[in-house]
Design an enzyme around this catalytic site. Structure first.
Site, short mmCIF file in Angstrom:
data_model
loop_
_atom_site.label_atom_id
_atom_site.label_comp_id
_atom_site.label_asym_id
_atom_site.label_seq_id
_atom_site.Cartn_x
_atom_site.Cartn_y
_atom_site.Cartn_z
CE LYS A 185 41.86 17.45 -55.86
NZ LYS A 185 40.66 16.78 -56.38
NE ARG B 215 33.58 15.89 -54.43
CZ ARG B 215 34.86 15.62 -54.69
NH1 ARG B 215 35.66 15.23 -53.72
NH2 ARG B 215 35.35 15.73 -55.90
CE1 TYR C 277 58.09 15.04 -24.93
CE2 TYR C 277 57.98 15.01 -27.32
CZ TYR C 277 58.19 15.70 -26.14
OH TYR C 277 58.48 17.03 -26.17
CG MET D 114 55.38 19.87 -33.34
SD MET D 114 54.95 21.32 -32.37
CE MET D 114 53.65 20.70 -31.33
C1 LIG Z 1 40.79 15.80 -57.21
C2 LIG Z 1 39.93 15.58 -58.39
C3 LIG Z 1 40.43 14.93 -59.52
C4 LIG Z 1 41.78 14.22 -59.54
O1 LIG Z 1 41.66 13.03 -58.78
P1 LIG Z 1 42.85 11.97 -58.66
O2 LIG Z 1 42.24 10.80 -57.98
O3 LIG Z 1 43.90 12.61 -57.84
O4 LIG Z 1 43.30 11.69 -60.04
C5 LIG Z 1 39.63 14.90 -60.65
N1 LIG Z 1 38.40 15.46 -60.64
C6 LIG Z 1 37.88 16.07 -59.56
C7 LIG Z 1 36.51 16.65 -59.63
C8 LIG Z 1 38.62 16.14 -58.39
O5 LIG Z 1 38.11 16.74 -57.31
#
Ligand SMILES: *Cc1c(COP(=O)(O)O)cnc(C)c1O
Length: 381
Positions: free
Chosen positions: A39, A137, A270, A318
């Site tokens: 992701k 969540r 700056y 920046m």
């Molecule tokens: C991002 C995520 C992971 C991986 O988490 P890490 O802490 O980076 O190993 C695993 N499961 C879910 C559902 C996640 O959202």
């Protein structure tokens, strides 16, 4: 010839990715499936390249957060199963089906919509039930999981391929947190039993993020879902780092754009927050907070040039920042400047996270799209 030749680049050491996967394999044993979290463009490393390399290594599943992230992988020709970690919106359900994605599901309305769409497209979708055992969540409450499994079982076009949960404190060495994770594992196991008691096969059971892969082997189940350790970092810097020798995959580099000698009392950048305490050489580095070099690193971070550390002088702008090379220097504009990396002398993303009050995840994710990624396929570091 549209090649991006900027001096500021992220070098992605794919050998270190292989190495981290080897470490994960040792931690979880030979049989367990591995689902890698790619992701957020693989935590900033580049999802397509990271996915290809991880699949070549032998991982079983990929996982993303959004439908467009999954579409990019499919359009790059990646055919491996892709888990969708978050709940898609109504219009995205068509794409879940047509792109052959594997969504987390947590309520019957969503499952029914997927089933309907699968019928329309005359396809079948593998789904994984996400149980909320304490993350708060997304997820079905444990006492509703068996009913949801029954709904999936009764519908056409959806196949229960797995059941999972997620941990909020699996990386924490605090005793209360260890206890909390153990309780989640217990709730998860008990909930799986209620599904099996209905005569339903829950499929692949999975729960472990990096924290649990490292610290809670009893949570490895059938598959693990590493993210940050794949990219070379412990999720919490207080963890016992003798468990595995993860190596950072990303190296953020640049070259000095301009070097000048300044007199004592000269102010830099700056806000004029930094002033030369004597005659010294100042180099301007063409990277800034828009590239992902956080402004909170102003006068705090060090960068490495040929194995030697130099402090950031004044505010990070920046697109540029300055470093103090000292009163005598042989550094030139041809030298490589390492902003963070795996070499052990430069800071790494966890060090920069400590300086800016955040975690290595955010440091690598923050490296902006305008920074070209170079994929080093064989070089060790
Ligand atoms: C991002 C995520 C992971 C991986 O988490 P890490 O802490 O980076 O190993 C695993 N499961 C879910 C559902 C996640 O959202």
């Amino acid at each position: 010839m549209n090649e991006n030749r900027r001096a500021t680049r992220a070098r992605i050491h794919l050998k270190n990715l292989d190495h981290n996967l080897d470490c994960i394999r040792i931690l979880v044993g030979p049989k367990r499936k591995i689902c890698v979290a790619v992701k957020a463009d693989a935590y900033g490393h580049g999802a397509v390249e990271v996915s290809r390399r991880a699949l070549k290594w032998g991982v079983d599943f990929l996982a993303v957060a959004t439908v467009p992230e999954a579409m990019i992988l499919r359009e790059a020709g990646i055919k491996a199963p892709i888990i969708l970690f978050s709940i898609a919106t109504g219009p995205e359900i068509e794409q879940i089906v047509s792109y052959g994605l594997t969504p987390f599901v947590a309520d019957r309305e969503y499952v029914k919509k997927i089933s309907n769409e699968a019928g329309l497209q005359n396809r079948s979708v593998n789904v994984h039930i996400k149980i909320d055992t304490g993350m708060g969540r997304i997820g079905v409450q444990p006492d509703g999981a068996a009913d949801l499994a029954e709904v999936i079982h009764s519908l056409t076009g959806v196949n229960l391929e797995g059941v999972c949960t997620h941990f909020p404190v699996s990386d924490s060495p605090d005793p209360e947190d260890i206890d909390f994770t153990r309780k989640q594992i217990q709730i998860f196991s008990d909930t799986i039993k209620t599904i099996k008691n209905k005569g339903i096969d829950p499929g692949i059971l999975h729960a472990a993020n990096s924290g649990a892969i490292i610290a809670h082997p009893e949570a490895h189940f059938d598959m693990v879902r590493p993210g940050i350790c794949l990219y070379g970092y412990y999720p919490d810097q207080r963890m016992d780092k003798s468990t595995a020798d993860f190596k950072p995959v990303m190296e953020f580099v640049s070259r000095p754009a301009f070097i000048k000698k300044v007199k004592k009392g000269t102010s830099i950048s700056y806000g004029r927050t930094w002033t030369a305490s004597g005659e010294t050489w100042i180099a301007s580095i063409p990277a800034g907070y828009a590239d992902g070099f956080n402004r909170l690193l102003s006068s705090k971070a060090h960068v490495a040039i040929r194995g030697k550390l130099y402090p950031v002088a004044g505010r990070v702008c920046m697109d540029q920042f300055m470093i103090d090379l000292g009163p005598e220097t042989d550094v030139t504009t041809d030298d490589l400047v390492i902003l963070f990396g795996p070499d052990g002398i430069s800071p790494d993303a966890a060090d920069l996270g400590e300086l800016t009050g955040t975690i290595p995840y955010e440091v690598t994710c923050a490296i902006n799209k305008r920074v070209p990624r170079d994929y080093l396929k064989t070089q060790d570091l």
